[in-house]
Motif scaffolding. Structure first.
Motif, PDB file in Angstrom:
ATOM      1  N   ALA A 194       0.835  -1.201   0.000  1.00  8.63           N
ATOM      2  CA  ALA A 194       0.000   0.000   0.000  1.00  8.63           C
ATOM      3  C   ALA A 194       0.870   1.250   0.000  1.00  8.63           C
ATOM      4  N   ASN A 197      -3.071   5.755   1.872  1.00  7.74           N
ATOM      5  CA  ASN A 197      -4.363   5.266   2.338  1.00  7.74           C
ATOM      6  C   ASN A 197      -5.166   6.381   2.974  1.00  7.74           C
ATOM      7  N   VAL A 234      -7.054   2.831  -0.775  1.00  5.73           N
ATOM      8  CA  VAL A 234      -5.626   2.499  -0.777  1.00  5.73           C
ATOM      9  C   VAL A 234      -5.141   2.600  -2.212  1.00  5.73           C
TER      10      VAL A 234
END
Length: 133
Positions: free
Chosen positions: A66, A69, A92
């Motif tokens: 990721a 986010n 994300v």
């Protein structure tokens, strides 16, 4: 119409995520966005919310894939086109669809699901590739 409203909502959330968290987030990567909406079985349960937020933040802090986010809660809807029925949203971003696939199978993500799946009654996911400018 529903698709258009959802697309507008996702764009608004992405823009808000960048504006609100610019100092603490890595550079937003528009290549691939993974948007998740959660509906809790008991959305007013404070202990459930605390568990979810703690587990989700731990997962995102430990994700190898990721890039950025945004964790959100619905605002009080003031317009007919705004769907505020969900309990939490998560956006994300990833550098690629392949990175997003890796994220699906990494241990921090699997642990989050195991710790929190009993909390939700419904989850909807919208994945999007970025459009070249």
């Amino acid at each position: 119409m529903k698709t258009t409203v959802i697309t507008l909502l996702v764009c608004l959330c992405l823009g808000t995520a960048m504006a609100q968290n610019q100092d603490s987030m890595k550079t937003f990567d528009p290549a691939f966005a993974h948007t998740v909406y959660f509906w809790f079985k008991d959305p007013d349960n404070t202990a459930d919310r605390n568990l979810f937020e703690t587990s989700l933040k731990k997962f995102l802090d430990n994700s190898a894939y990721a890039k950025t986010n945004f964790i959100g809660k619905p605002p009080k809807a003031t317009r007919e086109v705004v769907d505020g029925s969900f309990t939490y949203s998560l956006i994300v971003t990833f550098e690629s669809a392949e990175a997003q696939e890796g994220y699906q199978n990494e241990q921090p993500h699997l642990t989050f699901i195991e710790e929190c799946k009993h909390l939700w009654e419904k989850v909807i996911v919208y994945d999007s590739f970025g459009v070249a400018k």
